[in-house]
Design an enzyme around this catalytic site. Sequence first.
Site, PDB file in Angstrom:
ATOM      1  N   TYR A  62       0.838  -1.318  -0.052  1.00 42.03           N
ATOM      2  CA  TYR A  62       0.007   0.008   0.000  1.00 42.03           C
ATOM      3  C   TYR A  62       0.780   1.218  -0.099  1.00 42.03           C
ATOM      4  O   TYR A  62       1.941   1.201   0.803  1.00 42.03           O
ATOM      5  CB  TYR A  62      -0.860   0.003   1.141  1.00 42.03           C
ATOM      6  CG  TYR A  62      -2.346  -0.147   0.736  1.00 42.03           C
ATOM      7  CD1 TYR A  62      -2.941   1.169   0.126  1.00 42.03           C
ATOM      8  CD2 TYR A  62      -3.179  -0.991   1.233  1.00 42.03           C
ATOM      9  CE1 TYR A  62      -4.104   0.923  -0.370  1.00 42.03           C
ATOM     10  CE2 TYR A  62      -4.366  -1.203   0.566  1.00 42.03           C
ATOM     11  CZ  TYR A  62      -4.900  -0.119   0.221  1.00 42.03           C
ATOM     12  OH  TYR A  62      -6.433  -0.150  -0.218  1.00 42.03           O
ATOM     13  N   GLU A  64      -0.450   4.865  -0.662  1.00 39.70           N
ATOM     14  CA  GLU A  64      -1.265   6.085  -0.604  1.00 39.70           C
ATOM     15  C   GLU A  64      -0.361   7.395  -0.663  1.00 39.70           C
ATOM     16  O   GLU A  64       0.408   7.393   0.255  1.00 39.70           O
ATOM     17  CB  GLU A  64      -2.555   5.995   0.198  1.00 39.70           C
ATOM     18  CG  GLU A  64      -3.500   5.165  -0.265  1.00 39.70           C
ATOM     19  CD  GLU A  64      -4.851   5.324   0.538  1.00 39.70           C
ATOM     20  OE1 GLU A  64      -4.797   6.014   1.745  1.00 39.70           O
ATOM     21  OE2 GLU A  64      -5.660   4.435   0.360  1.00 39.70           O
ATOM     22  N   THR A 234      -3.280   5.961 -22.090  1.00 43.44           N
ATOM     23  CA  THR A 234      -2.972   4.765 -21.525  1.00 43.44           C
ATOM     24  C   THR A 234      -1.901   4.427 -21.890  1.00 43.44           C
ATOM     25  O   THR A 234      -1.074   4.867 -22.696  1.00 43.44           O
ATOM     26  CB  THR A 234      -3.871   3.878 -22.518  1.00 43.44           C
ATOM     27  OG1 THR A 234      -3.887   3.569 -23.903  1.00 43.44           O
ATOM     28  CG2 THR A 234      -5.605   3.915 -22.149  1.00 43.44           C
ATOM     29  N   LYS A 237      -1.573   0.282 -25.229  1.00 44.07           N
ATOM     30  CA  LYS A 237      -1.812   0.288 -26.564  1.00 44.07           C
ATOM     31  C   LYS A 237      -0.384   0.243 -27.387  1.00 44.07           C
ATOM     32  O   LYS A 237       0.415  -0.896 -27.027  1.00 44.07           O
ATOM     33  CB  LYS A 237      -2.741   1.176 -27.056  1.00 44.07           C
ATOM     34  CG  LYS A 237      -4.065   1.204 -26.206  1.00 44.07           C
ATOM     35  CD  LYS A 237      -5.067   2.064 -26.723  1.00 44.07           C
ATOM     36  CE  LYS A 237      -6.381   2.265 -26.107  1.00 44.07           C
ATOM     37  NZ  LYS A 237      -6.828   1.857 -24.899  1.00 44.07           N
ATOM     38  N   ARG A 243      -1.467  -2.526 -18.233  1.00 44.58           N
ATOM     39  CA  ARG A 243      -2.794  -1.738 -18.649  1.00 44.58           C
ATOM     40  C   ARG A 243      -2.848  -0.667 -17.523  1.00 44.58           C
ATOM     41  O   ARG A 243      -2.472  -0.835 -16.497  1.00 44.58           O
ATOM     42  CB  ARG A 243      -4.061  -2.360 -18.087  1.00 44.58           C
ATOM     43  CG  ARG A 243      -4.099  -3.834 -18.728  1.00 44.58           C
ATOM     44  CD  ARG A 243      -5.400  -4.722 -18.780  1.00 44.58           C
ATOM     45  NE  ARG A 243      -6.346  -3.707 -19.531  1.00 44.58           N
ATOM     46  CZ  ARG A 243      -6.247  -3.666 -21.023  1.00 44.58           C
ATOM     47  NH1 ARG A 243      -5.471  -4.637 -21.617  1.00 44.58           N
ATOM     48  NH2 ARG A 243      -7.176  -3.167 -21.634  1.00 44.58           N
TER      49      ARG A 243
HETATM   50  C1  LIG Z   1      -8.769   7.431 -26.509  1.00 38.41           C
HETATM   51  C2  LIG Z   1      -9.017   6.520 -25.303  1.00 38.41           C
HETATM   52  N1  LIG Z   1      -9.025   7.229 -24.151  1.00 38.41           N
HETATM   53  C3  LIG Z   1      -9.151   6.578 -23.236  1.00 38.41           C
HETATM   54  C4  LIG Z   1      -9.294   5.221 -23.116  1.00 38.41           C
HETATM   55  C5  LIG Z   1      -9.629   4.318 -21.980  1.00 38.41           C
HETATM   56  O1  LIG Z   1      -8.680   3.638 -21.543  1.00 38.41           O
HETATM   57  P1  LIG Z   1      -9.025   2.428 -20.467  1.00 38.41           P
HETATM   58  O2  LIG Z   1      -9.502   1.395 -21.164  1.00 38.41           O
HETATM   59  O3  LIG Z   1      -7.836   2.039 -19.855  1.00 38.41           O
HETATM   60  O4  LIG Z   1      -9.877   3.263 -19.325  1.00 38.41           O
HETATM   61  C6  LIG Z   1      -9.098   4.428 -24.336  1.00 38.41           C
HETATM   62  C7  LIG Z   1      -9.404   3.123 -24.330  1.00 38.41           C
HETATM   63  O5  LIG Z   1      -9.565   2.309 -25.369  1.00 38.41           O
HETATM   64  C8  LIG Z   1      -8.903   5.232 -25.519  1.00 38.41           C
HETATM   65  O6  LIG Z   1      -9.034   4.720 -26.743  1.00 38.41           O
END
Ligand SMILES: Cc1ncc(COP(=O)(O)O)c(C=O)c1O
Length: 442
Positions: A62, A64, A234, A237, A243
């Site tokens: 933890y 925070e 994010t 991707k 993630r």
């Molecule tokens: C442009 C955009 N913003 C935000 C997100 C949200 O990301 P997450 O799925 O991690 O919440 C996505 C996910 O597809 C996205 O394509």
Amino acid sequence: MENYKQIKEDFMLEFLKNDKKIYDVTKLEIGRQQDNLELIASENFVSLAVLQAAGSVLTNKYAEGYPGKRYYGGCEFVDMAEEIAKDRLKQIFGAEYVNVQPHSGSQANMGVYMALLNPGDTILGLSLDHGGHLTHGSPVNFSGQIYRAIGYPLNKETKQLDYNIIEDLAVKEKPKLIVAGATAYSREWDYSKFREIADKIGALLLCDISHPAGLIAKGLLNNPLEHCDVVTSTTHKTLRGPRGGVILVGKDRENPLGIKTMKGDRLKMMSEVFDSMIMPGIQGGPLMHIIMSKAVAFGEVLQNSFKDYALQVRANAQKLSSELMNKDFQIISGGTDNHLMLVDLTNKNISGKKAEVALEKAGITVNKNMIPFDTKSPFVTSGIRIGTPAVTTRKMKESEMIVIAEFIDKAILNYENDSVLESIKSDVKQLCNRFPLYPELN
Ligand SMILES: Cc1ncc(COP(=O)(O)O)c(C=O)c1O
């Protein structure tokens, strides 16, 4: 091959063997990832180092708060991990301020909105049905429920951004925040034009680079940091990390966030605005294992080899889109500048929904997607979205894109013929076997 599989499964599954149900699920998912062509534009395969960090003992902690200012003891080492992640992220994008704690891209956007806006304020983002994300103002999302969300459309002819339309809407609706960035848009963004529009009406400018971040990181696409008040992304991707989400502010903005009378230094001001909104504003304890995993991924992005990867992602997307066009597939806007393309299936007489199902039967994973000015619902759609980040991680190149276009074409033409789809699936598996998911484990 069997031996390779055994080694890989031992690595991935060793400690799950006592939980039979979960062991089986994980094994099935490893098989699915190995044997299918992953063309979902928002997915990727992380390195073993990123995977190991995400599965590390930092999950036990933890923490925070922020490095040096935690609400818990024993944070000296997780502090180091977070500082490394922050330093590397700043270096990648030339940022002055970053926050690496958002659990997801949606949390990053929520943190920014809540830091900069009041309920009822107007936001202007790309319409969901033209490629915008749920968090850019969809009525089913907090962003469309808490704020007055207006969507800008694409140009009906070009299916590309039309800065005159955006400017007219901005002048008419006077948003407090303009959102650039998308989830299904294949073309470059001119952030200086967005800045001009925002300045004309005194709006703040956010860019969400969740999709193309990995290409921006290596200079293949425009970097929005110099023009935007704040940038979100994010990490999972094209950045090929675990993630999660991040928030960044660039060095070059004279008055970031439009705050003209800054007390103290800029960094302190930005930290006060965003850090406190992420924690305690909308999140509790940070996921320290994921933050360390982000650090590992950012380290990989900083390597020269990541530029080769990013270049290949784009080259593969361009090759795949031109091969599909040769087979009479309509690619929205006529091509791509990044890692993805939107395919309009209207002339193929099949909906996005049916295409997604048929391709899945053929071992090819894509998602149905609305096309600009779609007449079908989001559950049916007239299109599919295809991306190349994941197959490029598996070292596929242009010659494989030619084969993949053939598979897609054959599957769409035979979408009701299960035996043809089955035979494509076995060809797909053979192709995938030539490009193992984690060859290091062999
Ligand atoms: C442009 C955009 N913003 C935000 C997100 C949200 O990301 P997450 O799925 O991690 O919440 C996505 C996910 O597809 C996205 O394509």
